[in-house]
Design an enzyme around this catalytic site. Sequence first.
Site, PDB file in Angstrom:
ATOM      1  N   ASP A  57       0.846  -1.199   0.000  1.00 18.85           N
ATOM      2  CA  ASP A  57       0.000   0.000   0.000  1.00 18.85           C
ATOM      3  C   ASP A  57       0.880   1.247   0.000  1.00 18.85           C
ATOM      4  O   ASP A  57       1.735   1.424   0.865  1.00 18.85           O
ATOM      5  CB  ASP A  57      -0.908  -0.016   1.237  1.00 18.85           C
ATOM      6  CG  ASP A  57      -2.088   0.924   1.091  1.00 18.85           C
ATOM      7  OD1 ASP A  57      -1.911   2.060   0.619  1.00 18.85           O
ATOM      8  OD2 ASP A  57      -3.205   0.515   1.465  1.00 18.85           O
ATOM      9  N   SER A  98      -7.203   3.787  -1.041  1.00 19.66           N
ATOM     10  CA  SER A  98      -6.920   2.351  -0.996  1.00 19.66           C
ATOM     11  C   SER A  98      -8.172   1.510  -1.202  1.00 19.66           C
ATOM     12  O   SER A  98      -8.091   0.384  -1.687  1.00 19.66           O
ATOM     13  CB  SER A  98      -6.270   1.981   0.332  1.00 19.66           C
ATOM     14  OG  SER A  98      -5.027   2.629   0.437  1.00 19.66           O
ATOM     15  N   THR A 151      -7.807  -2.232   2.219  1.00 23.48           N
ATOM     16  CA  THR A 151      -7.215  -3.156   1.240  1.00 23.48           C
ATOM     17  C   THR A 151      -7.709  -4.593   1.423  1.00 23.48           C
ATOM     18  O   THR A 151      -8.299  -5.160   0.487  1.00 23.48           O
ATOM     19  CB  THR A 151      -5.677  -3.061   1.266  1.00 23.48           C
ATOM     20  OG1 THR A 151      -5.299  -1.690   1.207  1.00 23.48           O
ATOM     21  CG2 THR A 151      -5.060  -3.820   0.106  1.00 23.48           C
ATOM     22  N   GLU A 272      -0.843  -8.086   2.221  1.00 21.52           N
ATOM     23  CA  GLU A 272      -0.646  -6.639   2.141  1.00 21.52           C
ATOM     24  C   GLU A 272       0.452  -6.136   3.082  1.00 21.52           C
ATOM     25  O   GLU A 272       0.427  -6.421   4.284  1.00 21.52           O
ATOM     26  CB  GLU A 272      -1.933  -5.874   2.475  1.00 21.52           C
ATOM     27  CG  GLU A 272      -1.760  -4.366   2.209  1.00 21.52           C
ATOM     28  CD  GLU A 272      -2.793  -3.484   2.871  1.00 21.52           C
ATOM     29  OE1 GLU A 272      -3.466  -3.925   3.805  1.00 21.52           O
ATOM     30  OE2 GLU A 272      -2.910  -2.319   2.444  1.00 21.52           O
ATOM     31  N   ASP A 277       2.140   2.759   3.310  1.00 21.68           N
ATOM     32  CA  ASP A 277       1.251   3.914   3.119  1.00 21.68           C
ATOM     33  C   ASP A 277       1.223   4.828   4.348  1.00 21.68           C
ATOM     34  O   ASP A 277       1.260   6.056   4.217  1.00 21.68           O
ATOM     35  CB  ASP A 277      -0.153   3.389   2.817  1.00 21.68           C
ATOM     36  CG  ASP A 277      -1.194   4.488   2.724  1.00 21.68           C
ATOM     37  OD1 ASP A 277      -1.105   5.302   1.784  1.00 21.68           O
ATOM     38  OD2 ASP A 277      -2.085   4.531   3.593  1.00 21.68           O
ATOM     39  N   HIS A 281       2.188   8.748   4.543  1.00 24.42           N
ATOM     40  CA  HIS A 281       1.334   9.814   5.074  1.00 24.42           C
ATOM     41  C   HIS A 281       2.068  10.619   6.147  1.00 24.42           C
ATOM     42  O   HIS A 281       1.859  11.824   6.279  1.00 24.42           O
ATOM     43  CB  HIS A 281       0.056   9.237   5.688  1.00 24.42           C
ATOM     44  CG  HIS A 281      -0.962   8.803   4.680  1.00 24.42           C
ATOM     45  ND1 HIS A 281      -1.605   9.686   3.851  1.00 24.42           N
ATOM     46  CD2 HIS A 281      -1.452   7.581   4.361  1.00 24.42           C
ATOM     47  CE1 HIS A 281      -2.459   9.023   3.073  1.00 24.42           C
ATOM     48  NE2 HIS A 281      -2.372   7.739   3.362  1.00 24.42           N
ATOM     49  N   ASP A 319      -1.518  -0.007  -4.720  1.00 25.72           N
ATOM     50  CA  ASP A 319      -2.758   0.656  -5.119  1.00 25.72           C
ATOM     51  C   ASP A 319      -2.482   2.063  -5.651  1.00 25.72           C
ATOM     52  O   ASP A 319      -3.133   2.541  -6.561  1.00 25.72           O
ATOM     53  CB  ASP A 319      -3.759   0.692  -3.953  1.00 25.72           C
ATOM     54  CG  ASP A 319      -3.096   1.019  -2.609  1.00 25.72           C
ATOM     55  OD1 ASP A 319      -1.879   1.334  -2.579  1.00 25.72           O
ATOM     56  OD2 ASP A 319      -3.805   0.964  -1.591  1.00 25.72           O
ATOM     57  N   HIS A 320      -1.441   2.720  -5.059  1.00 24.60           N
ATOM     58  CA  HIS A 320      -1.093   4.107  -5.415  1.00 24.60           C
ATOM     59  C   HIS A 320       0.203   4.449  -4.711  1.00 24.60           C
ATOM     60  O   HIS A 320       0.677   3.676  -3.867  1.00 24.60           O
ATOM     61  CB  HIS A 320      -2.192   5.071  -4.940  1.00 24.60           C
ATOM     62  CG  HIS A 320      -2.508   4.882  -3.487  1.00 24.60           C
ATOM     63  ND1 HIS A 320      -1.665   5.310  -2.481  1.00 24.60           N
ATOM     64  CD2 HIS A 320      -3.542   4.240  -2.864  1.00 24.60           C
ATOM     65  CE1 HIS A 320      -2.160   4.962  -1.316  1.00 24.60           C
ATOM     66  NE2 HIS A 320      -3.307   4.305  -1.511  1.00 24.60           N
TER      67      HIS A 320
HETATM   68 MG    MG Z   1      -4.103  -0.757   2.840  1.00 23.48          MG
HETATM   69 ZN    ZN Z   2      -3.191   6.054   2.351  1.00 21.06          ZN
END
Ligand code: MG
Ligand code: ZN
Length: 383
Positions: A57, A98, A151, A272, A277, A281, A319-320
Site C-alpha cells: 500500500d 486504498s 485493502t 498486504e 502507506d 502519510h 494501489d497508489h
Molecule cells: Mg491498505
Molecule cells: Zn493512504
Amino acid sequence: MKSIRYRISISWIFIFLILGFYQNACAPSVRTNSSAEATPHPGKPAPKKNVILLIGDGMGLTQISAAMFRNQNRLNLERCPYIGIHKPASADDLITDSAAGATAFSTGHKTKNGYVGMDAFGRAHETILERAQRLGFSTGLIATSTLQHATPAAFAAHQPDRDSYEAIAMDMSRSGCNLMIGGGKKYFDRRKTDDLVLSDSLEAKGYFVTDYFENEFSSYRLPQVDKLVYFTADGDPLPASKGRDYLTRATKVGAEFLHRIRGSKGFFLMVEGSQIDWAGHANETDYLIAEMLDFDQAIGAALDFAQKDGNTLVVITADHETGGMAINPGSRSDSLVVSYSTLKHTGSLIPVFAFGPGASSFAGIYENTQIYFKIKNFLLDNQ
Ligand code: MG
Ligand code: ZN
C-alpha cells in the site's frame, strides 16, 4: 524317520512359497489391467493453480528505490521477470484511495474513493477471492493493518464506507475465507453497533480462532484445520520498526496452509504490506524503509514458495503512491536526501511485478482493473 518327515515338510513350505510368489507377482497386474478396461479413462485432471497477490500500500517507484539503496542495491522484487505499469485513478478522482484501488484489483470495477467491494453505483460485486472460494479454491488474507482496513476489506466485504469496520468484520466473517491473519480483533469481539461476538460465530462456522495473546506467532504452528483466524493485534498492528515481525512467516506458512487444504483446486492469497502507506502519510523515511524491507522479505517468501511449487503465479503491485516521495541530489546509498510533496496519495503510474505461470500477461501498460482480469484469466478460466 523323524528327519525324513522334517525334510518333506520343508519341501512343502518351499513349494508354497514359490506358488505364493508366483501369485503375488502375476495376479495384481492382471487385476489392474482388467479394471482399467472396465472403467473409462478418467481424463487428465485440471492442473492445480495458485495466485499470491502482494499489495504494497502506497508503494511507488521511489519507495522501492529507497528500500533498494538501503539494502545493498538488491531487492527480492528483482527476481520477477515480467514488469508492467498500471493506471491507478479511481472512478471519481484522479487520485485513488486504498478502497477504490483494492476494489479495482478485487472486482475489476473502477469505483468511488471509500467504496469497498462495490462499483461506482454502489452495487456489490463478487470479488476474485469470493469467486475462487465458491469454485472450490482455498483463500486467504494477510495484512499488517487491521483485517477490516480498506485493502483486505475490498476482497471479502461490500460496503459504501471503508470506515464501517464493524460492518466489514461482519461481511468478512461470512466470506468463507479459509485463512485470515491481521489486526482488528476488537471489531469482531467488542462491537459498538451490536452485541455480537463474531469470534463465537466464526467458531460456530468451523473456524479455529486465536490471537497474539494466546499464541506467539513466531513459534506458532498453524493447526491442521480448514479455517483459521489469527488476530495479530486488538487494533492496528505495530510498525515493523517497533517489533512487528509476522508478515514473512505468515506469507510462508499461509501459502503452505492453503496448499494443504486446497483439495483438487488451487488457492488465492492476498498479502498486504499495509504500513508503507502510513509511513508515506507521516513523511517518515526510516519508518517507510523498514516497512518496505519487511514487505520485500514477504515477497521473497512468496517467490520461494512459487519457485518450489511451479504452479503459482505471484503478482506484486501497489494501489497508489503515497507522499510524493523524491530522492534528491546529495543522496548516497547510506544517507538518502528525501523530500515529500504531500501528506496524501499521488496520481503517478504504479509498477506491477510478476513471477511464475501466467506472469507474461502482466507486461504492458493498463488500467488497474486489468489486474483482476489477468488473475481471473489465469486462475479461474475453465472452472
Ligand atoms: Mg491498505
Ligand atoms: Zn493512504
